[in-house]
Scaffold this motif. Structure first.
Motif, PDB file in Angstrom:
ATOM      1  N   ASP A  43       0.674  -1.246  -0.018  1.00 32.50           N
ATOM      2  CA  ASP A  43      -0.097   0.008   0.127  1.00 32.50           C
ATOM      3  C   ASP A  43       0.760   1.266  -0.019  1.00 32.50           C
ATOM      4  OD1 ASP A  43      -2.255  -1.524  -0.011  1.00 32.50           O
ATOM      5  OD2 ASP A  43      -2.677  -1.274   1.971  1.00 32.50           O
ATOM      6  N   SER A  44       2.076   1.085   0.768  1.00 33.37           N
ATOM      7  CA  SER A  44       2.511   2.464   0.727  1.00 33.37           C
ATOM      8  C   SER A  44       3.403   2.697  -0.596  1.00 33.37           C
ATOM      9  CB  SER A  44       3.913   1.931   1.781  1.00 33.37           C
ATOM     10  OG  SER A  44       4.954   3.198   1.717  1.00 33.37           O
ATOM     11  N   GLN A  45       3.799   1.624  -1.203  1.00 38.50           N
ATOM     12  CA  GLN A  45       4.349   1.661  -2.625  1.00 38.50           C
ATOM     13  C   GLN A  45       3.349   2.426  -3.437  1.00 38.50           C
ATOM     14  OE1 GLN A  45       5.688  -1.714  -4.397  1.00 38.50           O
ATOM     15  NE2 GLN A  45       6.590  -0.866  -6.284  1.00 38.50           N
ATOM     16  N   SER A  46       2.285   1.935  -3.482  1.00 37.10           N
ATOM     17  CA  SER A  46       0.998   2.635  -4.467  1.00 37.10           C
ATOM     18  C   SER A  46       0.931   4.037  -4.004  1.00 37.10           C
ATOM     19  CB  SER A  46      -0.283   1.798  -4.193  1.00 37.10           C
ATOM     20  OG  SER A  46       0.019   0.474  -4.758  1.00 37.10           O
ATOM     21  N   PHE A  47       1.018   4.279  -2.884  1.00 35.32           N
ATOM     22  CA  PHE A  47       0.720   5.800  -2.360  1.00 35.32           C
ATOM     23  C   PHE A  47       1.908   6.696  -2.774  1.00 35.32           C
ATOM     24  CE2 PHE A  47       0.968   8.765   1.194  1.00 35.32           C
ATOM     25  CZ  PHE A  47      -0.002   9.618   0.852  1.00 35.32           C
ATOM     26  N   ARG A  48       3.084   5.970  -2.609  1.00 28.00           N
ATOM     27  CA  ARG A  48       4.364   6.864  -2.975  1.00 28.00           C
ATOM     28  C   ARG A  48       4.585   6.958  -4.633  1.00 28.00           C
ATOM     29  NH1 ARG A  48       7.292   3.883  -0.243  1.00 28.00           N
ATOM     30  NH2 ARG A  48       7.819   2.043  -1.919  1.00 28.00           N
ATOM     31  N   GLU A  49       4.053   5.958  -5.387  1.00 19.08           N
ATOM     32  CA  GLU A  49       4.324   5.979  -6.741  1.00 19.08           C
ATOM     33  C   GLU A  49       3.330   7.018  -7.414  1.00 19.08           C
ATOM     34  OE1 GLU A  49       4.623   1.987  -8.127  1.00 19.08           O
ATOM     35  OE2 GLU A  49       6.705   1.772  -7.295  1.00 19.08           O
ATOM     36  N   GLY A  61      -4.187  -2.570  -7.762  1.00 19.24           N
ATOM     37  CA  GLY A  61      -3.472  -2.988  -6.411  1.00 19.24           C
ATOM     38  C   GLY A  61      -4.441  -3.442  -5.558  1.00 19.24           C
ATOM     39  N   GLY A  62      -5.910  -3.287  -6.011  1.00 18.56           N
ATOM     40  CA  GLY A  62      -6.947  -3.675  -5.051  1.00 18.56           C
ATOM     41  C   GLY A  62      -7.351  -2.599  -4.034  1.00 18.56           C
ATOM     42  N   THR A  63      -7.653  -2.868  -2.915  1.00 21.80           N
ATOM     43  CA  THR A  63      -8.060  -1.768  -1.873  1.00 21.80           C
ATOM     44  C   THR A  63      -7.431  -2.163  -0.783  1.00 21.80           C
ATOM     45  OG1 THR A  63      -9.873  -3.247  -0.910  1.00 21.80           O
ATOM     46  CG2 THR A  63     -10.550  -1.799  -2.840  1.00 21.80           C
ATOM     47  N   ASN A  64      -7.198  -1.064  -0.116  1.00 17.84           N
ATOM     48  CA  ASN A  64      -6.702  -0.775   1.384  1.00 17.84           C
ATOM     49  C   ASN A  64      -7.759  -1.248   2.521  1.00 17.84           C
ATOM     50  OD1 ASN A  64      -8.222   1.460   2.276  1.00 17.84           O
ATOM     51  ND2 ASN A  64      -6.663   2.828   1.422  1.00 17.84           N
ATOM     52  N   ARG A  65      -7.244  -1.264   3.608  1.00 15.28           N
ATOM     53  CA  ARG A  65      -8.177  -1.786   4.603  1.00 15.28           C
ATOM     54  C   ARG A  65      -9.353  -0.994   5.142  1.00 15.28           C
ATOM     55  NH1 ARG A  65      -3.969  -3.730   9.742  1.00 15.28           N
ATOM     56  NH2 ARG A  65      -2.954  -5.431   8.289  1.00 15.28           N
ATOM     57  N   LEU A  66      -9.431   0.263   4.610  1.00 16.93           N
ATOM     58  CA  LEU A  66     -10.580   1.018   4.856  1.00 16.93           C
ATOM     59  C   LEU A  66     -11.452   1.042   3.572  1.00 16.93           C
ATOM     60  CD1 LEU A  66      -9.638   4.188   6.873  1.00 16.93           C
ATOM     61  CD2 LEU A  66     -10.527   2.011   7.726  1.00 16.93           C
ATOM     62  N   GLY A  67     -10.930   0.348   2.452  1.00 19.85           N
ATOM     63  CA  GLY A  67     -11.809   0.503   1.321  1.00 19.85           C
ATOM     64  C   GLY A  67     -11.404   1.438   0.277  1.00 19.85           C
ATOM     65  N   GLY A  68     -10.287   2.148   0.427  1.00 20.01           N
ATOM     66  CA  GLY A  68      -9.748   3.110  -0.722  1.00 20.01           C
ATOM     67  C   GLY A  68      -9.161   2.313  -1.725  1.00 20.01           C
ATOM     68  N   TYR A  69      -9.482   2.490  -3.002  1.00 22.11           N
ATOM     69  CA  TYR A  69      -8.638   1.860  -4.065  1.00 22.11           C
ATOM     70  C   TYR A  69      -7.250   2.183  -4.554  1.00 22.11           C
ATOM     71  CZ  TYR A  69     -13.545   0.483  -5.057  1.00 22.11           C
ATOM     72  OH  TYR A  69     -14.731  -0.403  -4.836  1.00 22.11           O
ATOM     73  N   GLN A  70      -6.494   1.443  -4.864  1.00 18.28           N
ATOM     74  CA  GLN A  70      -5.099   1.587  -5.168  1.00 18.28           C
ATOM     75  C   GLN A  70      -5.140   0.979  -6.831  1.00 18.28           C
ATOM     76  OE1 GLN A  70      -3.189   3.075  -3.666  1.00 18.28           O
ATOM     77  NE2 GLN A  70      -3.374   2.903  -1.423  1.00 18.28           N
ATOM     78  N   SER A  71      -5.484   1.982  -7.823  1.00 16.89           N
ATOM     79  CA  SER A  71      -5.626   1.631  -8.864  1.00 16.89           C
ATOM     80  C   SER A  71      -4.386   1.231  -9.733  1.00 16.89           C
ATOM     81  CB  SER A  71      -6.176   2.587  -9.847  1.00 16.89           C
ATOM     82  OG  SER A  71      -5.370   3.703  -9.893  1.00 16.89           O
TER      83      SER A  71
END
Length: 393
Positions: free
Chosen positions: A71-77, A190-200
């Motif tokens: 999740d951190s990689q998706s958020f960072r990139e 990348g699916g979703t995080n634990r709160l339901g936010g999407y990582q496209s």
């Protein structure tokens, strides 16, 4: 994306660029304090729940993108794939403040270039560029999540008119694009995080045409949320090809953000005042309560002025709210013209010591401070106010 051709002479461009660069270096020391309302702008433009799911949670969960998790990689990139978050390099912040971003290859000579570097160094030192980068990182993360969220809602036949308008505004048509976007997301996302936010993870999609379309939408949404002063939001009388000439971009440099907030925050909310926008509007206003007290604390003063009344605090909050920036500028300018008769003692920290000359922007205000400082030195009547005025620059 169309821009008018400037008719200013080369000398005029050199003068205006140099003056505005000096203004950036001398007057934006407390800008990071005011940027809390920019972050809250996500609740207005992107939605409160999406902001928490795809903005706040990833920030905390990844320690600002530092952890080496999926999740951190998706958020960072994400924002890097959009060529965002680059305010700390080159002269990007100074250029953005001065409208020079419209022509980044314009060579105006050594003096403006040196002034640009000083302005950019100042923005790096006071963390303006770092916070700007973070705002774009969070906003782009929320925006890309919203694209997948709304397309999923369309496929499940529960897309609301407001969400459809959000997609259309940034160039996406759910009837034409949802199937391709959801197919690419299921394959390479990348699916979703634990709160339901999407990582496209759209930058990893094999379908580059669809990825580019999503990228463009996220980019546009980010710039529509984290706004900046630019000539496209300014009124026609601030056009440098008009009567004001080279004075127009100087004034626009620091008045332009107010016009941008009017066009991007206030007017859209008044046009479509649904519950989500009203909640975001209220949260932006609430965040403004931190601005003036934080500015005073940064100067080593008490958060609230001695004897400050409830009415003064409320007026201060409204004036510090991003969505009321244009109204605040107009009222405070009118107050100066009326010699304080309009608002009397209802001022925020930004306008508290502004004089009549400040109506035209910081260029003239700085010139007035310099004149007073020189006169005080020449006459031997220098006081603490004169010294603090020059120190603040």
């Amino acid at each position: 994306k169309m821009m008018a051709i400037s008719k200013l002479s080369q000398k005029g461009k050199v003068i205006t660029a140099t003056i505005k660069a000096i203004n950036v270096a001398a007057n934006l020391g407390f800008l990071p304090v005011a940027m809390i309302t920019d972050l809250a702008g996500n609740t207005l433009k992107q939605g409160v729940v999406p902001f928490i799911q795809a903005g706040v949670y990833p920030t905390i969960q990844s320690l600002f993108g530092l952890l080496k998790t999926h999740d951190s990689q998706s958020f960072r990139e994400c924002f890097g794939a959009l060529n965002l978050g680059l305010h700390h390099i080159g002269n990007t912040t100074a250029s953005r403040q001065m409208d020079l971003a419209t022509n980044p290859y314009l060579n105006l000579g050594r003096i403006p270039e040196f002034a640009n570097k000083v302005a950019h160094f100042s923005s790096n030192i006071n963390l303006t560029t770092t916070i700007d980068n973070y705002l774009q990182q969070v906003t782009s993360s929320v925006a890309q999540s919203n694209v997948i969220r709304h397309m999923t809602a369309f496929a499940e036949k529960r897309l609301t008119p407001a969400d459809r308008m959000w997609l259309n505004k940034y160039g996406l048509n759910p009837e034409k694009d949802s199937e391709k976007i959801l197919k690419a997301f299921k394959k390479d996302g990348g699916g979703t995080n634990r709160l339901g936010g999407y990582q496209s993870n759209f930058w990893h999609w094999e379908d580059t045409e669809t990825a580019n379309k999503v990228s463009d939408a996220v980019f546009r949404s980010t710039h529509d949320t984290i706004i900046s002063a630019n000539s496209l939001d300014a009124p026609i009388w601030l056009d440098e090809n008009g009567l004001l000439g080279m004075m127009a971009p100087i004034i626009r440099g620091f008045k332009g953000w107010a016009f941008a907030s009017l066009n991007r925050y206030l007017i859209p909310t008044l046009q479509q005042p649904d519950a989500q926008k009203l909640i975001g509007f209220a949260l932006m206003t609430a965040s403004a309560a931190l601005v003036s007290p934080s500015r005073r604390m940064a100067r080593g003063q008490s958060p609230y002025r001695e004897g400050q009344t409830t009415a003064q605090i409320i007026a201060e909050i409204l004036m510090d709210s991003s969505q009321f920036a244009w109204l605040s500028e107009s009222l405070n300018d009118a107050n100066l013209i009326s010699n304080g008769a309009l608002l009397r003692d209802l001022k925020n920290d930004k306008y508290f010591d502004r004089t009549m000359i400040g109506i035209m922007g910081p260029t003239f205000s700085n010139g007035n401070k310099l004149k007073n400082f020189v006169e005080a030195m020449a006459t031997g009547n220098m006081n603490e106010k004169d010294t603090m005025g020059m120190a603040s620059m």
